[in-house]
Write an enzyme that holds these catalytic residues in place. Structure first.
Site, PDB file in Angstrom:
ATOM      1  N   SER A 135       0.833  -1.202   0.000  1.00 58.20           N
ATOM      2  CA  SER A 135       0.000   0.000   0.000  1.00 58.20           C
ATOM      3  C   SER A 135       0.866   1.250   0.000  1.00 58.20           C
ATOM      4  O   SER A 135       2.055   1.178   0.326  1.00 58.20           O
ATOM      5  CB  SER A 135      -0.872  -0.007   1.263  1.00 58.20           C
ATOM      6  OG  SER A 135      -1.402   1.282   1.537  1.00 58.20           O
TER       7      SER A 135
ATOM      8  N   TYR B  72      -3.600  -0.007   9.938  1.00 59.78           N
ATOM      9  CA  TYR B  72      -3.402  -0.396   8.536  1.00 59.78           C
ATOM     10  C   TYR B  72      -1.982  -0.069   8.093  1.00 59.78           C
ATOM     11  O   TYR B  72      -1.297  -0.890   7.470  1.00 59.78           O
ATOM     12  CB  TYR B  72      -4.427   0.354   7.693  1.00 59.78           C
ATOM     13  CG  TYR B  72      -4.454   0.016   6.226  1.00 59.78           C
ATOM     14  CD1 TYR B  72      -3.785   0.813   5.297  1.00 59.78           C
ATOM     15  CD2 TYR B  72      -5.166  -1.078   5.756  1.00 59.78           C
ATOM     16  CE1 TYR B  72      -3.828   0.517   3.944  1.00 59.78           C
ATOM     17  CE2 TYR B  72      -5.219  -1.374   4.399  1.00 59.78           C
ATOM     18  CZ  TYR B  72      -4.554  -0.574   3.503  1.00 59.78           C
ATOM     19  OH  TYR B  72      -4.590  -0.865   2.159  1.00 59.78           O
TER      20      TYR B  72
HETATM   21  P1  NAP Z   1     -11.847  -4.969  -0.690  1.00 61.33           P
HETATM   22  O1  NAP Z   1     -12.655  -4.471  -1.833  1.00 61.33           O
HETATM   23  O2  NAP Z   1     -12.248  -4.615   0.702  1.00 61.33           O
HETATM   24  O3  NAP Z   1     -11.659  -6.568  -0.813  1.00 61.33           O
HETATM   25  C1  NAP Z   1     -10.915  -7.214   0.187  1.00 61.33           C
HETATM   26  C2  NAP Z   1     -11.285  -8.672   0.086  1.00 61.33           C
HETATM   27  O4  NAP Z   1     -10.626  -9.415   1.124  1.00 61.33           O
HETATM   28  C3  NAP Z   1     -12.796  -8.882   0.272  1.00 61.33           C
HETATM   29  O5  NAP Z   1     -13.259  -9.875  -0.593  1.00 61.33           O
HETATM   30  C4  NAP Z   1     -12.856  -9.342   1.715  1.00 61.33           C
HETATM   31  O6  NAP Z   1     -13.987 -10.093   2.032  1.00 61.33           O
HETATM   32  C5  NAP Z   1     -11.600 -10.210   1.786  1.00 61.33           C
HETATM   33  N1  NAP Z   1     -11.229 -10.509   3.174  1.00 61.33           N
HETATM   34  C6  NAP Z   1     -11.182  -9.644   4.209  1.00 61.33           C
HETATM   35  N2  NAP Z   1     -10.826 -10.293   5.326  1.00 61.33           N
HETATM   36  C7  NAP Z   1     -10.653 -11.607   4.990  1.00 61.33           C
HETATM   37  C8  NAP Z   1     -10.290 -12.784   5.720  1.00 61.33           C
HETATM   38  N3  NAP Z   1     -10.031 -12.747   7.025  1.00 61.33           N
HETATM   39  N4  NAP Z   1     -10.212 -13.954   5.039  1.00 61.33           N
HETATM   40  C9  NAP Z   1     -10.494 -14.015   3.721  1.00 61.33           C
HETATM   41  N5  NAP Z   1     -10.847 -12.931   2.965  1.00 61.33           N
HETATM   42  C10 NAP Z   1     -10.917 -11.750   3.615  1.00 61.33           C
HETATM   43  O7  NAP Z   1     -10.362  -4.455  -0.855  1.00 61.33           O
HETATM   44  P2  NAP Z   1      -9.559  -4.015  -2.157  1.00 61.33           P
HETATM   45  O8  NAP Z   1      -9.654  -2.540  -2.324  1.00 61.33           O
HETATM   46  O9  NAP Z   1      -9.865  -4.924  -3.307  1.00 61.33           O
HETATM   47  O10 NAP Z   1      -8.093  -4.327  -1.606  1.00 61.33           O
HETATM   48  C11 NAP Z   1      -7.491  -5.585  -1.773  1.00 61.33           C
HETATM   49  C12 NAP Z   1      -6.114  -5.468  -1.168  1.00 61.33           C
HETATM   50  O11 NAP Z   1      -5.453  -4.330  -1.723  1.00 61.33           O
HETATM   51  C13 NAP Z   1      -6.134  -5.240   0.338  1.00 61.33           C
HETATM   52  O12 NAP Z   1      -5.025  -5.890   0.936  1.00 61.33           O
HETATM   53  C14 NAP Z   1      -5.950  -3.715   0.459  1.00 61.33           C
HETATM   54  O13 NAP Z   1      -5.367  -3.350   1.695  1.00 61.33           O
HETATM   55  C15 NAP Z   1      -5.016  -3.468  -0.672  1.00 61.33           C
HETATM   56  N6  NAP Z   1      -4.981  -2.110  -1.200  1.00 61.33           N
HETATM   57  C16 NAP Z   1      -6.128  -1.497  -1.630  1.00 61.33           C
HETATM   58  C17 NAP Z   1      -6.019  -0.208  -2.191  1.00 61.33           C
HETATM   59  C18 NAP Z   1      -7.210   0.538  -2.699  1.00 61.33           C
HETATM   60  O14 NAP Z   1      -7.068   1.756  -2.931  1.00 61.33           O
HETATM   61  N7  NAP Z   1      -8.354  -0.082  -2.875  1.00 61.33           N
HETATM   62  C19 NAP Z   1      -4.786   0.405  -2.304  1.00 61.33           C
HETATM   63  C20 NAP Z   1      -3.648  -0.254  -1.814  1.00 61.33           C
HETATM   64  C21 NAP Z   1      -3.765  -1.519  -1.283  1.00 61.33           C
HETATM   65  P3  NAP Z   1     -15.192  -9.298   2.773  1.00 61.33           P
HETATM   66  O15 NAP Z   1     -15.920  -8.593   1.675  1.00 61.33           O
HETATM   67  O16 NAP Z   1     -15.991 -10.352   3.465  1.00 61.33           O
HETATM   68  O17 NAP Z   1     -14.550  -8.324   3.751  1.00 61.33           O
HETATM   69  C1  GCO Z   2      -6.983   5.244   3.055  1.00 61.74           C
HETATM   70  C2  GCO Z   2      -7.089   4.325   1.879  1.00 61.74           C
HETATM   71  C3  GCO Z   2      -5.707   3.792   1.529  1.00 61.74           C
HETATM   72  C4  GCO Z   2      -5.809   2.859   0.362  1.00 61.74           C
HETATM   73  C5  GCO Z   2      -4.493   2.293  -0.012  1.00 61.74           C
HETATM   74  C6  GCO Z   2      -3.526   3.328  -0.497  1.00 61.74           C
HETATM   75  O1  GCO Z   2      -7.888   5.243   3.893  1.00 61.74           O
HETATM   76  O2  GCO Z   2      -5.991   5.991   3.099  1.00 61.74           O
HETATM   77  O3  GCO Z   2      -7.973   3.249   2.150  1.00 61.74           O
HETATM   78  O4  GCO Z   2      -5.145   3.153   2.625  1.00 61.74           O
HETATM   79  O5  GCO Z   2      -6.638   1.774   0.666  1.00 61.74           O
HETATM   80  O6  GCO Z   2      -3.934   1.481   0.965  1.00 61.74           O
HETATM   81  O7  GCO Z   2      -2.415   2.669  -1.035  1.00 61.74           O
END
Ligand code: NAP
Ligand code: GCO
Length: 266
Positions: A147, A160
């Site tokens: 992230s 986080y």
């Molecule tokens: P999301 O839409 O919240 O999807 C996360 C997925 O993980 C959901 O399907 C969730 O299921 C599942 N999950 C959560 N806890 C779990 C557990 N204990 N066991 C199995 N599955 C579980 O998140 P996303 O935005 O796609 O993000 C995916 C990854 O990218 C995460 O690690 C997040 O921190 C990272 N990330 C996201 C962003 C962003 O801007 N979106 C940026 C940087 C990094 P539920 O729906 O049941 O919770």
């Molecule tokens: C926040 C956002 C970020 C993104 C991502 C950025 O609240 O700042 O959720 O944390 O999810 O991790 O890289």
């Protein structure tokens, strides 16, 4: 064979955690297009069933399993089941993650622990479960979804940021400890991506204007836009393929330039 074969995942089994939708779904879809067999898990049967259907709609026969990635016993049993029903995991993407946006002084230790459990302990558990078979097979790819918060802090995301910072160092440690077995462990650091996880940060205001955080991210991003999950597909295929066999312990930031930019002058 042409040079493009270096990016092929044909014959590989890829397990993407928490991939019923969002970033995990996009990465799994890219891997399927590159030839991999897709395995994913999510936390409940309803999500898994919806995920299997979504993959089917995309022309992908994905193997879906219910598993809470924080439960080591369940993960160990799942890996054995995958190996029996699908095959040895060649590529693991530790994607499952949660965030809780709470001012640190108002956050309970239990809430802090829960975020660290999913975002850091679970990648340890899942990686530990697949590495022995990767060693036997003579190769493996582990990709941790890090992230911006692996590098930067901001208000309300202490748990986080601590977890994602730790995930960066877990990535480097797996590289250090298992690189000799031809296992490459790298991270992808997405910028701000439009998924359900960031939906609260993009909600339109009652007057129809952008959410203040939405405007803030646009000003902080040279690309002047939020990322889409599709922006992560190419980098994810690269890190899962033979094209990256000498790339190890690296965090590939896919952020539109945020980390390089001081931000647009107001
Ligand atoms: P999301 O839409 O919240 O999807 C996360 C997925 O993980 C959901 O399907 C969730 O299921 C599942 N999950 C959560 N806890 C779990 C557990 N204990 N066991 C199995 N599955 C579980 O998140 P996303 O935005 O796609 O993000 C995916 C990854 O990218 C995460 O690690 C997040 O921190 C990272 N990330 C996201 C962003 C962003 O801007 N979106 C940026 C940087 C990094 P539920 O729906 O049941 O919770
Ligand atoms: C926040 C956002 C970020 C993104 C991502 C950025 O609240 O700042 O959720 O944390 O999810 O991790 O890289």
């Amino acid at each position: 064979m042409g040079f493009e074969q270096n990016f092929s995942l044909k014959g590989k089994v890829a397990w993407i955690t928490g991939a019923s939708y969002g970033i995990g779904f996009a990465i799994a879809s890219a891997y399927a297009q590159a030839g991999a067999t897709i395995v994913f898990n999510d936390i409940n049967r309803d999500l898994v069933n919806k995920g299997v259907e979504a993959y089917k709609q995309a022309g992908i026969q994905a193997h879906g399993y219910v598993c809470d990635v924080t439960n080591e016993e369940a993960v160990t049993a799942l890996v054995a089941q995958i190996e029996k029903e699908v095959g040895v995991v060649d590529i693991l993407v530790n994607n499952a993650g949660i965030i809780r946006r709470i001012p640190m002084t108002e956050m309970s230790a239990a809430e802090f622990r829960k975020v660290v459990d999913v975002d850091l302990n679970a990648p340890f558990i899942c990686s530990k479960a697949v590495i022995p078979s990767m060693i036997k097979k003579g190769h493996g790819k582990i990709i941790n979804i890090c992230s911006m918060m692996s590098e930067l802090g901001r208000e309300t995301v202490s748990a986080y940021a601590a977890a994602k910072g730790g995930l960066k160092m877990l990535t480097r440690n797996i590289c250090s400890e298992y690189g000799k077995y031809n296992i490459q462990c790298n991270g992808i650091g997405p910028g701000y991506i439009a998924t359900p996880q960031t939906a609260p940060l993009r909600e339109r205001q009652p007057d129809g204007s952008r959410h203040p955080f939405d405007s803030f991210i646009i000003a902080k991003t040279p690309a002047e836009r939020w990322g889409e999950t599709s922006d992560l597909m190419g980098p994810a295929v690269f890190l899962a393929s033979d094209a990256s066999n000498f790339v190890n312990g690296h965090i590939l930031y896919v952020d539109g330039g945020i980390l390089a930019y001081i931000g647009k002058q107001p």
